[in-house]
Design an enzyme around this catalytic site. Structure first.
Site, short mmCIF file in Angstrom:
data_model
loop_
_atom_site.label_atom_id
_atom_site.label_comp_id
_atom_site.label_asym_id
_atom_site.label_seq_id
_atom_site.Cartn_x
_atom_site.Cartn_y
_atom_site.Cartn_z
CG ASP A 21 -2.07 0.92 1.14
OD1 ASP A 21 -2.26 1.52 0.06
OD2 ASP A 21 -2.78 1.09 2.14
CG ASN B 269 -7.47 -2.72 -6.20
OD1 ASN B 269 -6.51 -3.46 -6.04
ND2 ASN B 269 -7.78 -1.82 -5.29
C1 FPP Z 1 -1.78 0.34 -3.33
O1 FPP Z 1 -1.37 1.65 -3.52
C2 FPP Z 1 -1.33 -0.52 -4.38
C3 FPP Z 1 -2.13 -1.13 -5.32
C4 FPP Z 1 -3.57 -0.96 -5.40
C5 FPP Z 1 -1.60 -2.01 -6.32
C6 FPP Z 1 -0.33 -2.70 -5.99
C7 FPP Z 1 0.32 -2.94 -7.27
C8 FPP Z 1 1.62 -2.83 -7.55
C9 FPP Z 1 2.69 -2.62 -6.56
C10 FPP Z 1 2.02 -2.94 -8.96
C11 FPP Z 1 1.59 -4.17 -9.66
C12 FPP Z 1 2.16 -5.41 -9.10
C13 FPP Z 1 2.75 -6.38 -9.81
C14 FPP Z 1 3.12 -7.66 -9.13
C15 FPP Z 1 3.03 -6.24 -11.26
P1 FPP Z 1 -2.47 2.79 -3.57
O2 FPP Z 1 -2.64 3.20 -4.98
O3 FPP Z 1 -3.71 2.33 -2.89
O4 FPP Z 1 -1.76 3.88 -2.73
P2 FPP Z 1 -2.47 5.05 -1.90
O5 FPP Z 1 -3.29 4.38 -0.83
O6 FPP Z 1 -1.30 5.79 -1.35
O7 FPP Z 1 -3.28 5.85 -2.86
#
Ligand code: FPP
Length: 227
Positions: free
Chosen positions: A16, A64
């Protein structure tokens, strides 16, 4: 008991903070995800230096899809690129890919890429389990239904029908970015897992952070409900 010597065999991470990382740097959210993938890559490379037999990463939850079309597209494109660029490295490093979640509902080209990657990495000794279109409650419902079809619903038969069947029991669940919740991740598997919530934003999470988490885990006393 899953751990005799205090070493974590199965670690899961809720990655996250990509968005906040980007915002702090006045960059588009997409850059946060891009750097998030780089953090994944470094972590997978470091697995061979750890006790970890299985690393499970929450890459895309069934919730998501509620994000903007642009962001969903971006995450899916990152997935395509990641599989393409990192598959040879997985094979070379003995990493076996495993997917949990309703991944067959993703775009057909991604499904095909994943099927190919699963097959090509099937001999690997360390598992990278990626949660794609995953929801923990839906997983339990699905497992319970299958258990009922097979006969009896018990803890054992549900366990055997989870997407994680055959993987070591979950030892440690880490969430980055300071949020303290499970967000529908591995709800059943987390029953006796240790939890670690760290403030580091996901793109800044390094193999050194993982080492510290493993040391923290090794110092915990696990009782599994006993005394
Ligand atoms: C949370 O950050 C992260 C995600 C929803 C996606 C996680 C995905 C990756 C790290 C990339 C894809 C993975 C692979 C294995 C190719 P957020 O966007 O919710 O962050 P925030 O809460 O700060 O807005």
């Amino acid at each position: 008991m899953s751990v005799a010597d205090g070493q974590a065999r199965h670690v899961a991470i809720i990655m996250d903070g990509n968005g906040r990382w980007a915002k702090r740097k006045h960059l588009p959210r997409a850059m946060g995800h891009r750097r998030g993938v780089e953090a994944v890559r470094e972590l997978v490379r470091s697995l061979k230096d750890t006790s970890i037999e299985c690393l499970t990463l929450y890459a895309f939850s069934s919730e998501n899809w509620k994000r903007s079309d642009d962001e969903v597209d971006d995450l899916m494109n990152l997935m395509r690129k990641f599989i393409k660029s990192d598959l040879p490295e997985f094979i070379a490093n003995d990493v076996k890919l495993h997917i949990i979640g309703d991944w067959q509902a993703l775009a057909p080209d991604i499904v095909a890429m994943l099927e190919d990657a699963l097959e090509q990495t099937s001999k690997g000794s360390r598992t990278l389990a990626v949660a794609l279109n995953y929801g923990g409650q839906a997983e339990i419902v699905h497992a319970a239904r299958r258990a009922a079809e097979q006969g009896e619903i018990t803890e054992k038969t549900i366990d055997a029908n989870l997407f994680t069947a055959g993987l070591p029991p979950l030892d440690l669940l880490i969430r980055t970015s300071g949020e303290v919740r499970l967000s529908n991740f591995l709800l059943w598997q987390a029953a006796y897992a240790e939890m670690l919530f760290v403030d580091t934003l996901w793109p800044d999470f390094t193999p050194e952070h993982l080492q510290l988490a493993l040391e923290d885990f090794a110092n915990r006393e696990r009782r599994f409900g006993g005394r």
